[in-house]
Design a protein around this motif. Structure first.
Motif, mmCIF file in Angstrom:
data_model
loop_
_atom_site.group_PDB
_atom_site.id
_atom_site.type_symbol
_atom_site.label_atom_id
_atom_site.label_comp_id
_atom_site.label_asym_id
_atom_site.label_seq_id
_atom_site.Cartn_x
_atom_site.Cartn_y
_atom_site.Cartn_z
ATOM 1 N N GLU A 1 -23.477 -5.014 18.113
ATOM 2 C CA GLU A 1 -22.291 -5.435 17.376
ATOM 3 C C GLU A 1 -21.556 -6.546 18.124
ATOM 4 N N ASP A 2 -21.077 -7.541 17.374
ATOM 5 C CA ASP A 2 -20.326 -8.663 17.921
ATOM 6 C C ASP A 2 -21.227 -9.581 18.748
ATOM 7 N N PHE A 3 -22.537 -9.574 18.464
ATOM 8 C CA PHE A 3 -23.429 -10.443 19.208
ATOM 9 C C PHE A 3 -23.098 -11.906 18.901
ATOM 10 N N GLN A 4 -23.346 -12.783 19.887
ATOM 11 C CA GLN A 4 -23.062 -14.203 19.715
ATOM 12 C C GLN A 4 -24.042 -14.776 18.697
ATOM 13 N N VAL A 5 -23.508 -15.265 17.602
ATOM 14 C CA VAL A 5 -24.342 -15.659 16.472
ATOM 15 C C VAL A 5 -25.312 -16.785 16.837
ATOM 16 N N MET A 6 -24.969 -17.596 17.820
ATOM 17 C CA MET A 6 -25.852 -18.704 18.188
ATOM 18 C C MET A 6 -27.154 -18.214 18.814
ATOM 19 N N SER A 7 -27.189 -16.955 19.217
ATOM 20 C CA SER A 7 -28.424 -16.396 19.761
ATOM 21 C C SER A 7 -29.558 -16.488 18.748
ATOM 22 N N LEU A 8 -29.209 -16.398 17.464
ATOM 23 C CA LEU A 8 -30.238 -16.481 16.431
ATOM 24 C C LEU A 8 -30.942 -17.835 16.441
ATOM 25 N N ALA A 9 -30.200 -18.885 16.851
ATOM 26 C CA ALA A 9 -30.801 -20.222 16.874
ATOM 27 C C ALA A 9 -31.968 -20.295 17.843
ATOM 28 N N ALA A 10 -31.934 -19.463 18.892
ATOM 29 C CA ALA A 10 -33.022 -19.480 19.879
ATOM 30 C C ALA A 10 -34.357 -19.100 19.242
ATOM 31 N N LEU A 11 -34.306 -18.292 18.175
ATOM 32 C CA LEU A 11 -35.541 -17.891 17.496
ATOM 33 C C LEU A 11 -36.178 -19.051 16.737
ATOM 34 N N SER A 12 -35.396 -20.102 16.497
ATOM 35 C CA SER A 12 -35.926 -21.249 15.755
ATOM 36 C C SER A 12 -37.106 -21.892 16.471
ATOM 37 N N ALA A 13 -37.125 -21.820 17.800
ATOM 38 C CA ALA A 13 -38.252 -22.400 18.543
ATOM 39 C C ALA A 13 -39.561 -21.731 18.127
ATOM 40 N N SER B 1 -31.020 -17.449 30.734
ATOM 41 C CA SER B 1 -30.534 -18.780 30.353
ATOM 42 C C SER B 1 -29.031 -18.881 30.532
ATOM 43 N N ALA B 2 -28.578 -20.114 30.604
ATOM 44 C CA ALA B 2 -27.145 -20.395 30.602
ATOM 45 C C ALA B 2 -26.617 -20.170 29.180
ATOM 46 N N GLY B 3 -25.421 -20.640 28.933
ATOM 47 C CA GLY B 3 -24.784 -20.334 27.656
ATOM 48 C C GLY B 3 -25.242 -21.172 26.487
ATOM 49 N N MET B 4 -24.990 -20.634 25.314
ATOM 50 C CA MET B 4 -25.082 -21.314 24.037
ATOM 51 C C MET B 4 -26.413 -22.051 23.834
ATOM 52 N N THR B 5 -26.387 -23.383 23.777
ATOM 53 C CA THR B 5 -27.600 -24.140 23.443
ATOM 54 C C THR B 5 -28.710 -23.967 24.467
ATOM 55 N N ALA B 6 -28.385 -23.548 25.682
ATOM 56 C CA ALA B 6 -29.419 -23.354 26.706
ATOM 57 C C ALA B 6 -30.416 -22.271 26.303
ATOM 58 N N ALA B 7 -30.006 -21.351 25.432
ATOM 59 C CA ALA B 7 -30.931 -20.314 24.959
ATOM 60 C C ALA B 7 -32.103 -20.942 24.210
ATOM 61 N N LEU B 8 -31.844 -22.027 23.500
ATOM 62 C CA LEU B 8 -32.922 -22.718 22.789
ATOM 63 C C LEU B 8 -33.832 -23.446 23.772
ATOM 64 N N ASP B 9 -33.258 -23.978 24.852
ATOM 65 C CA ASP B 9 -34.099 -24.577 25.896
ATOM 66 C C ASP B 9 -35.040 -23.531 26.482
ATOM 67 N N LEU B 10 -34.526 -22.317 26.662
ATOM 68 C CA LEU B 10 -35.353 -21.235 27.211
ATOM 69 C C LEU B 10 -36.513 -20.907 26.284
ATOM 70 N N THR B 11 -36.246 -20.737 24.991
ATOM 71 C CA THR B 11 -37.336 -20.364 24.084
ATOM 72 C C THR B 11 -38.310 -21.524 23.886
#
Length: 317
Positions: free
Chosen positions: A10-22, A152-162
């Motif tokens: 609950e209350d997960f950071q919604v931008m985490s979903l963007a990491a799955l886009s990779a 990973s670091a915050g926010m957009t860095a999650a996409l760099d990780l994936t």
């Protein structure tokens, strides 16, 4: 096909979903299903994000996943006991486990980061270091790989990780194709600093941004203020005034900072000689680069490389 699961609460950071886009676009770019993507929660069903919109999830089960990712939550409460128990249970069976931003706290609470090197959003690094002293926290990294654990670091860095995971699995060409599909301006390697000089300079006009982009692409050249002025389509005098107004620094200082940022990344990666790095980043010679490093970082390039090399021994080749 590799099974990938994102664990949310609950209350997960919604931008985490963007990491799955990779992974999603890796499937599209490859023209075949390379990744089987799942979103999990403790009890399954809809889970509210930080923006209140809910995401449908599958409940925890005994399924085996190749990759487990953990999303961070916006609140500062402890990770639910059920999530911690699940992470401890699945970690031995998974090929790799990753934390997106403050998801690192969940891995830490599960004991999966003990004795490891990890990163997190720079605003939360001091807290992670204080609460979990057995972790070597390096807040000045986009993402870090230590054995099977990725953070990973915050926010957009999650996409760099994936994206890094896609490259590890299927090569640089596919990762580059995915980055282009996602319209990423610049795909960042894990060793890059969380603090970008281009972001720190924060120009407000397209002309100054054009000049900085030109400088970053041409660091090897003997850049002068006149070159940047031409790139911005301004006279040298006008450009110097506008540049200082928008960035708070001189063009010459900005160029040196961009060179330092690029050189530091190359030094830490350890793939090139210091002489070659000095040439490629525009310092011209190793001694000039050394003096700049001492002013900016308080240590020489060789000392910086020596400090990083022992930490890199556990990273996958």
């Amino acid at each position: 096909m590799q099974k990938v699961a994102l664990v949310i609460r609950e209350d997960f950071q919604v931008m985490s979903l963007a990491a799955l886009s990779a992974f999603e676009f890796a499937n599209r770019s490859a023209g075949e299903p390379l990744y089987d993507i799942h979103v999990l929660s403790e009890h399954g069903g809809p889970v509210a994000s930080s923006l209140f919109a809910s995401v449908h999830t599958e409940p925890f089960s005994n399924a085996v996943y190749d990759t487990i990712l953990v999303a961070g939550a916006m609140d500062r409460s402890s990770t639910p006991a059920g999530v911690v128990a699940f992470l401890r249970e699945v970690e031995p069976r998974a090929r790799r486990v990753g934390a997106l931003c403050v998801g690192a706290f969940a891995l830490a609470e599960a004991g999966l980061l003990s004795g490891r090197r990890a990163t997190v959003h720079w605003r939360r690094a001091a807290e992670l270091r204080r609460d979990f002293p057995q972790i070597t926290v390096d807040e000045d990294r986009i993402f870090i790989v230590d054995g099977k654990i990725w953070t990973s670091a915050g926010m957009t860095a999650a996409l760099d990780l994936t994206l890094g995971m896609v490259e590890k699995d299927h090569g640089a060409a596919l990762a580059r194709s995915v980055a282009q599909s996602l319209v990423l301006y610049h795909r960042r390697a894990g060793g890059q600093s969380q603090h970008s000089q281009l972001v720190a300079l924060n120009p407000t006009s397209n002309r100054v941004q054009q000049a900085l982009d030109y400088a970053r692409r041409n660091l090897r050249k003997d850049l002068r203020s006149e070159d940047l002025a031409n790139a911005a389509c301004l006279s040298p005098r006008q450009f110097s005034r506008v540049f200082r107004t928008e960035t708070g620094t001189s063009p010459a200082k900005a160029i040196e900072n961009l060179r330092l940022e690029s050189a530091r990344l190359l030094v830490e990666q350890g793939r090139h000689s210091l002489d070659n790095i000095a040439t490629e980043t525009g310092f011209g010679d190793r001694d000039r680069m050394r003096r700049a490093f001492l002013r900016a970082f308080g240590q020489s390039p060789q000392s910086l490389r020596s400090a990083v090399e022992p930490l890199e021994e556990s990273l996958p080749v």
